[in-house]
Every structure is written in C-alpha cells, then in structure tokens.
Scaffold this motif. Sequence first.
Motif, PDB file in Angstrom:
ATOM      1  N   PHE A  64       0.839  -1.196   0.000  1.00 46.41           N
ATOM      2  CA  PHE A  64       0.000   0.000   0.000  1.00 46.41           C
ATOM      3  C   PHE A  64       0.873   1.245   0.000  1.00 46.41           C
ATOM      4  N   GLN A  65       0.225   2.361  -0.185  1.00 47.24           N
ATOM      5  CA  GLN A  65       0.920   3.637  -0.231  1.00 47.24           C
ATOM      6  C   GLN A  65       0.239   4.603   0.729  1.00 47.24           C
ATOM      7  N   LEU A  66       1.040   5.324   1.486  1.00 44.33           N
ATOM      8  CA  LEU A  66       0.560   6.439   2.302  1.00 44.33           C
ATOM      9  C   LEU A  66       1.331   7.660   1.831  1.00 44.33           C
ATOM     10  N   GLY A  67       0.612   8.699   1.460  1.00 42.98           N
ATOM     11  CA  GLY A  67       1.289   9.817   0.818  1.00 42.98           C
ATOM     12  C   GLY A  67       1.958   9.286  -0.436  1.00 42.98           C
ATOM     13  N   GLN A  68       3.230   9.560  -0.566  1.00 38.20           N
ATOM     14  CA  GLN A  68       3.988   9.054  -1.717  1.00 38.20           C
ATOM     15  C   GLN A  68       4.966   7.958  -1.299  1.00 38.20           C
ATOM     16  N   ILE A  69       4.732   7.360  -0.140  1.00 38.76           N
ATOM     17  CA  ILE A  69       5.633   6.338   0.395  1.00 38.76           C
ATOM     18  C   ILE A  69       5.030   4.956   0.159  1.00 38.76           C
ATOM     19  N   ASN A  70       5.842   4.052  -0.388  1.00 39.35           N
ATOM     20  CA  ASN A  70       5.412   2.678  -0.661  1.00 39.35           C
ATOM     21  C   ASN A  70       5.732   1.783   0.532  1.00 39.35           C
ATOM     22  N   PHE A  71       4.714   1.065   0.999  1.00 44.86           N
ATOM     23  CA  PHE A  71       4.850   0.181   2.152  1.00 44.86           C
ATOM     24  C   PHE A  71       4.649  -1.269   1.745  1.00 44.86           C
ATOM     25  N   VAL A  72       5.429  -2.142   2.359  1.00 45.87           N
ATOM     26  CA  VAL A  72       5.201  -3.582   2.295  1.00 45.87           C
ATOM     27  C   VAL A  72       4.973  -4.027   3.732  1.00 45.87           C
ATOM     28  N   LEU A  73       3.874  -4.746   3.934  1.00 40.14           N
ATOM     29  CA  LEU A  73       3.499  -5.232   5.259  1.00 40.14           C
ATOM     30  C   LEU A  73       3.463  -6.748   5.219  1.00 40.14           C
ATOM     31  N   MET A  74       4.213  -7.380   6.105  1.00 39.18           N
ATOM     32  CA  MET A  74       4.194  -8.842   6.235  1.00 39.18           C
ATOM     33  C   MET A  74       4.450  -9.181   7.696  1.00 39.18           C
ATOM     34  N   HIS A  75       4.112 -10.395   8.078  1.00 35.28           N
ATOM     35  CA  HIS A  75       4.332 -10.771   9.472  1.00 35.28           C
ATOM     36  C   HIS A  75       5.810 -11.043   9.745  1.00 35.28           C
ATOM     37  N   GLY A  76       6.458 -11.719   8.837  1.00 34.68           N
ATOM     38  CA  GLY A  76       7.880 -12.010   9.017  1.00 34.68           C
ATOM     39  C   GLY A  76       8.174 -13.491   9.091  1.00 34.68           C
ATOM     40  N   HIS A  77       7.139 -14.303   9.202  1.00 34.12           N
ATOM     41  CA  HIS A  77       7.360 -15.752   9.245  1.00 34.12           C
ATOM     42  C   HIS A  77       7.673 -16.309   7.858  1.00 34.12           C
ATOM     43  N   GLN A  78       7.688 -15.446   6.866  1.00 35.26           N
ATOM     44  CA  GLN A  78       7.983 -15.870   5.498  1.00 35.26           C
ATOM     45  C   GLN A  78       9.471 -16.169   5.294  1.00 35.26           C
ATOM     46  N   ALA A  79      10.290 -15.869   6.277  1.00 29.54           N
ATOM     47  CA  ALA A  79      11.728 -16.143   6.187  1.00 29.54           C
ATOM     48  C   ALA A  79      12.181 -16.794   7.491  1.00 29.54           C
ATOM     49  N   PRO A  80      13.152 -17.704   7.414  1.00 26.26           N
ATOM     50  CA  PRO A  80      13.640 -18.349   8.642  1.00 26.26           C
ATOM     51  C   PRO A  80      14.297 -17.335   9.581  1.00 26.26           C
ATOM     52  N   ARG A  81      14.079 -17.519  10.879  1.00 25.69           N
ATOM     53  CA  ARG A  81      14.536 -16.544  11.873  1.00 25.69           C
ATOM     54  C   ARG A  81      15.633 -17.134  12.765  1.00 25.69           C
ATOM     55  N   ASP A  82      16.593 -17.813  12.167  1.00 24.78           N
ATOM     56  CA  ASP A  82      17.678 -18.425  12.944  1.00 24.78           C
ATOM     57  C   ASP A  82      18.584 -17.371  13.572  1.00 24.78           C
ATOM     58  N   ASN A  83      18.816 -16.317  12.825  1.00 30.71           N
ATOM     59  CA  ASN A  83      19.745 -15.269  13.223  1.00 30.71           C
ATOM     60  C   ASN A  83      19.075 -13.946  12.852  1.00 30.71           C
ATOM     61  N   LEU A  84      18.872 -13.057  13.821  1.00 30.07           N
ATOM     62  CA  LEU A  84      18.099 -11.838  13.550  1.00 30.07           C
ATOM     63  C   LEU A  84      18.693 -10.998  12.425  1.00 30.07           C
ATOM     64  N   LYS A  85      19.999 -10.807  12.417  1.00 29.67           N
ATOM     65  CA  LYS A  85      20.620  -9.976  11.381  1.00 29.67           C
ATOM     66  C   LYS A  85      20.379 -10.570   9.993  1.00 29.67           C
ATOM     67  N   LYS A  86      20.540 -11.864   9.875  1.00 30.85           N
ATOM     68  CA  LYS A  86      20.298 -12.546   8.600  1.00 30.85           C
ATOM     69  C   LYS A  86      18.807 -12.486   8.246  1.00 30.85           C
ATOM     70  N   TRP A  87      17.959 -12.635   9.258  1.00 31.77           N
ATOM     71  CA  TRP A  87      16.512 -12.588   9.049  1.00 31.77           C
ATOM     72  C   TRP A  87      16.087 -11.242   8.475  1.00 31.77           C
ATOM     73  N   TYR A  88      16.624 -10.149   9.025  1.00 28.17           N
ATOM     74  CA  TYR A  88      16.295  -8.818   8.497  1.00 28.17           C
ATOM     75  C   TYR A  88      16.679  -8.723   7.022  1.00 28.17           C
ATOM     76  N   GLN A  89      17.855  -9.235   6.677  1.00 26.57           N
ATOM     77  CA  GLN A  89      18.309  -9.206   5.280  1.00 26.57           C
ATOM     78  C   GLN A  89      17.362 -10.000   4.374  1.00 26.57           C
ATOM     79  N   LEU A  90      16.923 -11.167   4.839  1.00 29.96           N
ATOM     80  CA  LEU A  90      16.001 -11.985   4.046  1.00 29.96           C
ATOM     81  C   LEU A  90      14.654 -11.282   3.856  1.00 29.96           C
ATOM     82  N   LEU A  91      14.180 -10.616   4.897  1.00 28.82           N
ATOM     83  CA  LEU A  91      12.919  -9.881   4.774  1.00 28.82           C
ATOM     84  C   LEU A  91      13.055  -8.726   3.783  1.00 28.82           C
TER      85      LEU A  91
END
Length: 163
Positions: A64-91
Amino acid sequence: MIKVLVIADTHGQNQRWIELKNYHNPDVIIHAGDHMTTKQFMDQNATFWVAGNNDSIGNEIEIFQLGQINFVLMHGHQAPRDNLKKWYQLLVLKAQQYPCDVLIFGHSHIEYTNKINMIQLINPGSLQLPRNQTNTPSYCTFIVNKDELTDLTIHYYQASKVS
C-alpha cells in the motif's frame, strides 16, 4: 499529515490495542500479524493488516501507499529466523520484490527500526507477548508527510499513561 499506529503480535488480546487506538487517535492503524481474532474485528480496527503464522485469516503480504511512500506489510514468518541480522536481510530481499520504501513486520516480538538497502524497517515488537530485554509490550507510531516519514517512535506500553 497522516498519523500512523503500528502494532503486531497481539495474540487475541485486544484491550491494549483499543486503548492505544483511543489514546493516539491515529488516521491509520497497521497490524503486522498474529492478531488471532476475527476478520470483522480486524476490518473495524485496522486499516492495513496481514496474517501471521498463528492466524487463520488475512493475506500474507499487503502492499500500500501512504502519501507518496510505498509500504510492504508482512508478518515475518515468510523467512527463517535463525539469526536476527540474517533474518532482516532476508525480509528486505522479499520486500524488494515490490516497490518498497518501508517494510513493516512483526513475528520476533522484539521492537526494531533500521534502514537496510534504502528500506526503512519497522518492527513494533509485541503488544501482548514481548521478548525484548525488559519484557515490556511495545508498539510504534510515525507520521507521513507526503513523501517523508517522520517522528518514527517505538513506545513502551504503560497502562497508566494510556488510560
């Protein structure tokens, strides 16, 4: 100016959510999944929302978009969460499949904001089952002014300051 409230991981406990809605009076409410409630409740109390790994209703991703900013919203379970730093990169890699300036997610129950590859990441933490160092429920607010996101703040829930 658009005032935004972001929450996640409420796990069926909606009292704090409603308190925050009344306290902040936002224009937009975003829920990043694991709401564990009904579609009717979600449609009445959230502008944008997704399903988490504990939800039986909702989309996996919302764009979705608010103003002129594009947003992606997801829960985060779509990527493995073994390591937080790596998880952020995968997201971020998943978010880059879409026009994305801001990625909002939950799942870890740990609040987080950072910019990676020009994408602003926002995890509001959990309003119900926090896993941060102090076990304090958290949520996020920010303001959208046309093409700018400002006043990005992680808040720690305190009933006495909301009621």
